[in-house]
Design an enzyme around this catalytic site. Structure first.
Site, mmCIF file in Angstrom:
data_model
loop_
_atom_site.group_PDB
_atom_site.id
_atom_site.type_symbol
_atom_site.label_atom_id
_atom_site.label_comp_id
_atom_site.label_asym_id
_atom_site.label_seq_id
_atom_site.Cartn_x
_atom_site.Cartn_y
_atom_site.Cartn_z
ATOM 1 N N HIS A 327 0.960 -1.138 -0.086
ATOM 2 C CA HIS A 327 -0.003 -0.026 -0.117
ATOM 3 C C HIS A 327 0.948 1.228 -0.007
ATOM 4 C CE1 HIS A 327 0.880 0.821 4.240
ATOM 5 N NE2 HIS A 327 0.649 -0.338 4.547
ATOM 6 N N CYS A 345 3.450 -4.685 6.868
ATOM 7 C CA CYS A 345 3.114 -4.559 5.338
ATOM 8 C C CYS A 345 4.187 -3.994 4.448
ATOM 9 C CB CYS A 345 2.047 -3.217 5.192
ATOM 10 S SG CYS A 345 0.406 -3.812 5.776
#
Length: 420
Positions: A327, A345
């Protein structure tokens, strides 16, 4: 010896050919009895199906065909129902008996073609049709295939959800044999039992780019146990797109994206810092979310602690149900390409995240290497299917033998929010 008129005619031709030589052509072909048209073998064989056409065969009993003529033998048998499902069978070495080895379906019409040979080698043939009765039990094992129909990346596994648990190995084998997966171009693969109610199918390697995959069940009406028969299943068709694989190297802080084996982009990234290391291994893209609100409390970080966060996140490509994404992370641009500072992440600039978001689709692959984290779970937290070797994958098949290597999927993992 068979004394039917057809048999006597063939034998007569043989004698004439031996006497006159030139009469061979009159007997047809080269004089070999196998070149003659097959005669009706009805008197040579018997079936264990009802003689009365209005009476239906018991689907719980195997189909049996016996050679009644001691001088003749069965050479070949094919049996299939009206939907094209073939019945597997076994022919004795002496050709006197054939019996089915796979279950018959209930409430189905079968066509059986039997080829025979008499003592002179003359071919016979008999075609039989019969119906099986309705099942005694109303319980059906329905199958739901996934994912939904559409276009996916080369890493997308096929899932089969069963409406009832099947734990017995022999019963699992019946189910597994009836679940068909066909790929054009061809890709050899196999089913793996995740638990009593779920199977996954994947090829040995990834799906071929631009392949068409069709999935169907031939289980309907087939006896699985005394109280359970196969139910209905809606077939599935998938289209496979380009071979898109993104490799994120946690040590070099770079993600390299490949399409059909060619590098198309290299992106500076940051991955999980100590204590929050990103999982290693191959992950399948599960979906894309333009906006996600990510909170530290969702991964066990106490609110108000030094690690706490509550952030709006954009261009989020999900790879695990527990909240691992690729992301946009504009707050860590200074570390991207040089340090790992995320909570698990793979973070990148907004522009790069938007490009990645627009480039990948469900079923594409994200592989993390050189992280200090654990390996991606095989099942229960997304699709970690590709982290099993092919040998271990085959052990999860009820047909090939062995025990599934992974535990029952943790469904609660699907409900966990995201980490950054």
């Amino acid at each position: 010896m068979n004394t039917s008129p057809r048999t006597r005619t063939v034998a007569g031709c043989i004698v004439l050919a031996m006497t006159l030589g030139s009469a061979l052509a009159a007997c047809g072909g080269d004089g070999n009895p196998l070149s003659a048209a097959p005669y009706d073998a009805a008197d040579q064989i018997s079936f264990n199906t009802p003689d009365d056409e209005d009476e239906k065969a018991d689907p719980d009993k195997p189909l049996e065909i016996t050679a009644e003529d001691s001088d003749g033998r069965i050479t070949d048998v094919t049996a299939q129902d009206a939907s094209g499902r073939h019945v597997a069978g076994e022919l004795s070495a002496d050709g006197t008996r054939w019996h089915s080895t796979s279950p018959l379906a209930a409430d189905a019409r079968y066509t059986v073609r039997v080829s025979t040979e008499d003592e002179d080698g003359a071919p016979g043939r008999k075609v039989l049709t019969f119906d099986t009765g309705k099942p005694l039990t109303k319980k059906g094992l329905d199958v739901t295939f996934g994912p939904r129909a559409g276009t996916y990346g080369v890493g997308q596994p096929i899932t089969a959800e069963l409406s009832k648990p099947v734990g017995d190995r022999a019963q699992r084998a019946i189910v597994e044999r009836a679940l068909r997966v066909e790929s054009v171009p061809r890709a050899d693969g196999g089913w793996h039992w995740v638990n009593d109610k779920e199977l996954h199918y994947r090829p040995k390697e990834y799906w071929p780019a631009e392949a068409t995959v069709r999935v169907r069940s031939e289980l309907e009406g087939v006896k699985i146990s005394d109280r359970l028969r196969g139910g209905r299943a809606k077939p599935l068709k998938l289209s496979i797109g380009d071979r898109v694989i993104a490799v994120a190297d946690a040590s070099s802080h770079q993600m390299t994206v490949y399409r059909n084996g060619k590098e198309i982009k290299k992106i500076p990234v940051t991955t999980g810092k100590p204590g929050f290391e990103t999982r290693n291994g191959v992950k399948v893209v599960l979906g894309k979310e333009y906006y996600v609100r990510m909170r530290g409390t969702s991964i066990g970080i106490a609110e108000g602690s030094a690690e706490s966060y509550d952030l709006p996140v954009y261009y989020a490509t999900r790879v695990t149900w527990s909240g691992e994404y690729v992301h946009a992370a504009p707050w860590s641009v200074g570390s991207q390409g040089s340090a790992n500072v995320s909570h698990g992440c793979v973070g990148m600039s907004t522009a790069n995240a938007e490009w990645f978001f627009d480039t990948v689709r469900e079923g594409d692959l994200v592989q993390v290497v050189n992280s200090e984290g654990n390996t991606m779970e095989t099942f229960g937290n997304g699709f970690g299917d590709w982290n099993l070797t092919w040998q271990k994958w085959r052990k999860g098949s009820a047909i090939l033998g062995g025990t599934p290597e992974a535990p029952d999927p943790e469904q609660a993992a699907r409900l966990r929010p995201a980490a950054v």
